[in-house]
Design a protein around this motif. Structure first.
Motif, mmCIF file in Angstrom:
data_model
loop_
_atom_site.group_PDB
_atom_site.id
_atom_site.type_symbol
_atom_site.label_atom_id
_atom_site.label_comp_id
_atom_site.label_asym_id
_atom_site.label_seq_id
_atom_site.Cartn_x
_atom_site.Cartn_y
_atom_site.Cartn_z
ATOM 1 N N ARG A 161 51.366 34.017 36.156
ATOM 2 C CA ARG A 161 50.153 33.863 35.361
ATOM 3 C C ARG A 161 49.152 34.878 35.873
ATOM 4 N NH1 ARG A 161 49.892 32.040 39.795
ATOM 5 N NH2 ARG A 161 48.321 30.816 40.880
ATOM 6 N N PRO A 162 48.617 35.734 35.022
ATOM 7 C CA PRO A 162 47.681 36.759 35.486
ATOM 8 C C PRO A 162 46.346 36.147 35.917
ATOM 9 C CG PRO A 162 47.865 36.794 33.092
ATOM 10 C CD PRO A 162 48.898 35.831 33.579
ATOM 11 N N LEU A 163 45.801 36.638 37.009
ATOM 12 C CA LEU A 163 44.495 36.202 37.488
ATOM 13 C C LEU A 163 43.463 37.280 37.154
ATOM 14 C CD1 LEU A 163 45.375 34.697 41.006
ATOM 15 C CD2 LEU A 163 45.145 33.529 38.816
ATOM 16 N N PRO A 164 42.277 36.898 36.702
ATOM 17 C CA PRO A 164 41.292 37.884 36.226
ATOM 18 C C PRO A 164 40.796 38.846 37.300
ATOM 19 C CG PRO A 164 40.328 35.675 36.361
ATOM 20 C CD PRO A 164 41.796 35.508 36.542
ATOM 21 N N GLY A 165 40.887 38.468 38.584
ATOM 22 C CA GLY A 165 40.369 39.333 39.639
ATOM 23 C C GLY A 165 41.372 40.333 40.175
ATOM 24 N N LEU A 166 42.573 40.415 39.559
ATOM 25 C CA LEU A 166 43.637 41.269 40.074
ATOM 26 C C LEU A 166 44.062 42.333 39.063
ATOM 27 C CD1 LEU A 166 45.938 38.565 41.739
ATOM 28 C CD2 LEU A 166 44.330 40.096 42.898
ATOM 29 N N GLU A 167 44.466 43.476 39.593
ATOM 30 C CA GLU A 167 45.109 44.526 38.798
ATOM 31 C C GLU A 167 46.616 44.401 38.994
ATOM 32 O OE1 GLU A 167 43.714 46.575 36.782
ATOM 33 O OE2 GLU A 167 41.637 46.903 37.427
ATOM 34 N N ILE A 173 50.184 44.012 43.001
ATOM 35 C CA ILE A 173 48.825 43.569 42.669
ATOM 36 C C ILE A 173 47.831 44.136 43.677
ATOM 37 C CG2 ILE A 173 49.541 41.463 41.494
ATOM 38 C CD1 ILE A 173 48.769 39.915 44.069
ATOM 39 N N THR A 174 46.650 44.493 43.175
ATOM 40 C CA THR A 174 45.516 44.868 44.015
ATOM 41 C C THR A 174 44.279 44.168 43.465
ATOM 42 O OG1 THR A 174 44.997 46.825 42.677
ATOM 43 C CG2 THR A 174 46.492 47.138 44.551
#
Length: 318
Positions: free
Chosen positions: A167-173, A284-285
């Motif tokens: 699940r993508p998190l908004p604070g990550l690239e 991820i960063t």
């Protein structure tokens, strides 16, 4: 009678930083004894350092004794603050080195378990290229669960992580890295090991014990596991392999991870054309990071290894 005000830490010295690094290692290792190997100092020296830190902060940070090691409420808060402080120091050092265009500093990476057997070795090849360009770069790798990798990247403790896309998190690239195929396997002493795929009834698979993962999966992958007779769980893929090799369980494993046991003839896939799934992995960063020459160089090397892999094998490009 008035209460004496609590002592305040007025300045953070090199001694304080050393003690905080010891404290960080003790917490990560789960106690003094386990931290001895990590820190390469005696348990007595660790105990003295922890006592000194508690005196300097005027706080009780942990409970230690026969009942084991645990952080106090104040210890939890100091640990979180210490992680932020040490991460900020590394960010400062990296930023200064970037100003000088000097490839020095640390690269702190969190990786999900059992990816080292991926044939394309993009992570290792990019690390080799980074070390070639910056011999003084210090590389620190932590093998930890995906949710902890996400938290550490968001907190700045890790520069980057390698995790399955759940699940993508908004604070990550997110930077796509791998596509990992998994199949259903059984061990050599399992009743189905010598049964041809054409003679295996898919519906009958539910009658055999299966091991399922206790870690997070996508809804599609969960649905495949729910079709099995889940009578055991494992927190990682190595645990799944242990139970499959007993010959009493079937379970899903990445094909690259299982290949060694296929080569030895102690494991086989079951209905590989029907019982499989693909997991997508990403680097991820944290979004909005200050320019970091070490991290930027490593990410660029990952892009270059992707280009070379895609030239040689289009399947990796997804």
């Amino acid at each position: 009678m008035s209460r004496k005000p609590a002592a305040k830490l007025r300045q953070v010295s090199d001694i304080d930083l050393r003690l905080l690094r010891i404290f960080k290692s003790v917490v990560e290792c789960g106690g003094f004894s386990a931290a001895e190997v990590e820190l390469n100092i005696s348990r007595a020296a660790i105990s003295i350092a922890m006592g000194d830190l508690e005196k300097r902060l005027a706080l009780r940070l942990c409970q230690r004794g026969r009942s084991g090691f645990s952080l106090t409420e104040e210890g939890v808060q100091v640990h979180e603050a210490a992680l932020q402080l040490l991460a900020s120091l590394e960010t400062f050092r990296t930023h200064v080195n970037t100003v000088h265009k000097c490839l020095k500093g640390e690269l702190n990476i969190g990786i999900t378990d059992n990816l080292v057997t991926m044939a394309h070795m993009r992570i290792s090849n990019a690390l080799a290229a980074l070390k070639e360009k910056g011999p003084e770069v210090v590389i620190n790798i932590r093998m930890i669960p995906p949710n902890e990798i996400e938290r550490c990247v968001l907190d700045g403790v890790l520069h980057l992580g390698v995790i399955p896309e759940l699940r993508p998190l908004p604070g990550l690239e997110y930077y796509p890295l791998y596509e990992e195929a998994s199949q259903l396997y059984c061990g050599r002493s399992h009743p189905l090991f010598n049964t041809p795929d054409g003679a295996i009834d898919q519906a009958a698979l539910h009658h055999y014990d299966a091991v399922v993962p206790a870690y997070a999966q996508t809804s599609q992958i969960k649905a495949l596991h729910q079709e099995l007779n889940a009578s055991a769980t494992a927190t990682d893929r190595e645990g799944v392999a242990f139970l499959i090799l007993t010959g009493r369980y079937m379970g899903y494993l990445p094909t690259h991870f299982a290949q060694r046991w296929l080569n030895e003839g102690v494991m086989r896939p079951l209905l590989p054309d029907q019982r499989y799934y693909v997991t997508h992995y990403s680097v991820i960063t944290r979004k909005g990071l200050t320019s970091n020459l070490v991290l930027d160089t490593y990410l660029k090397e990952l892009e270059l290894t992707e280009a070379s892999v895609c030239t040689g094998n289009s399947l990796v490009c997804g």
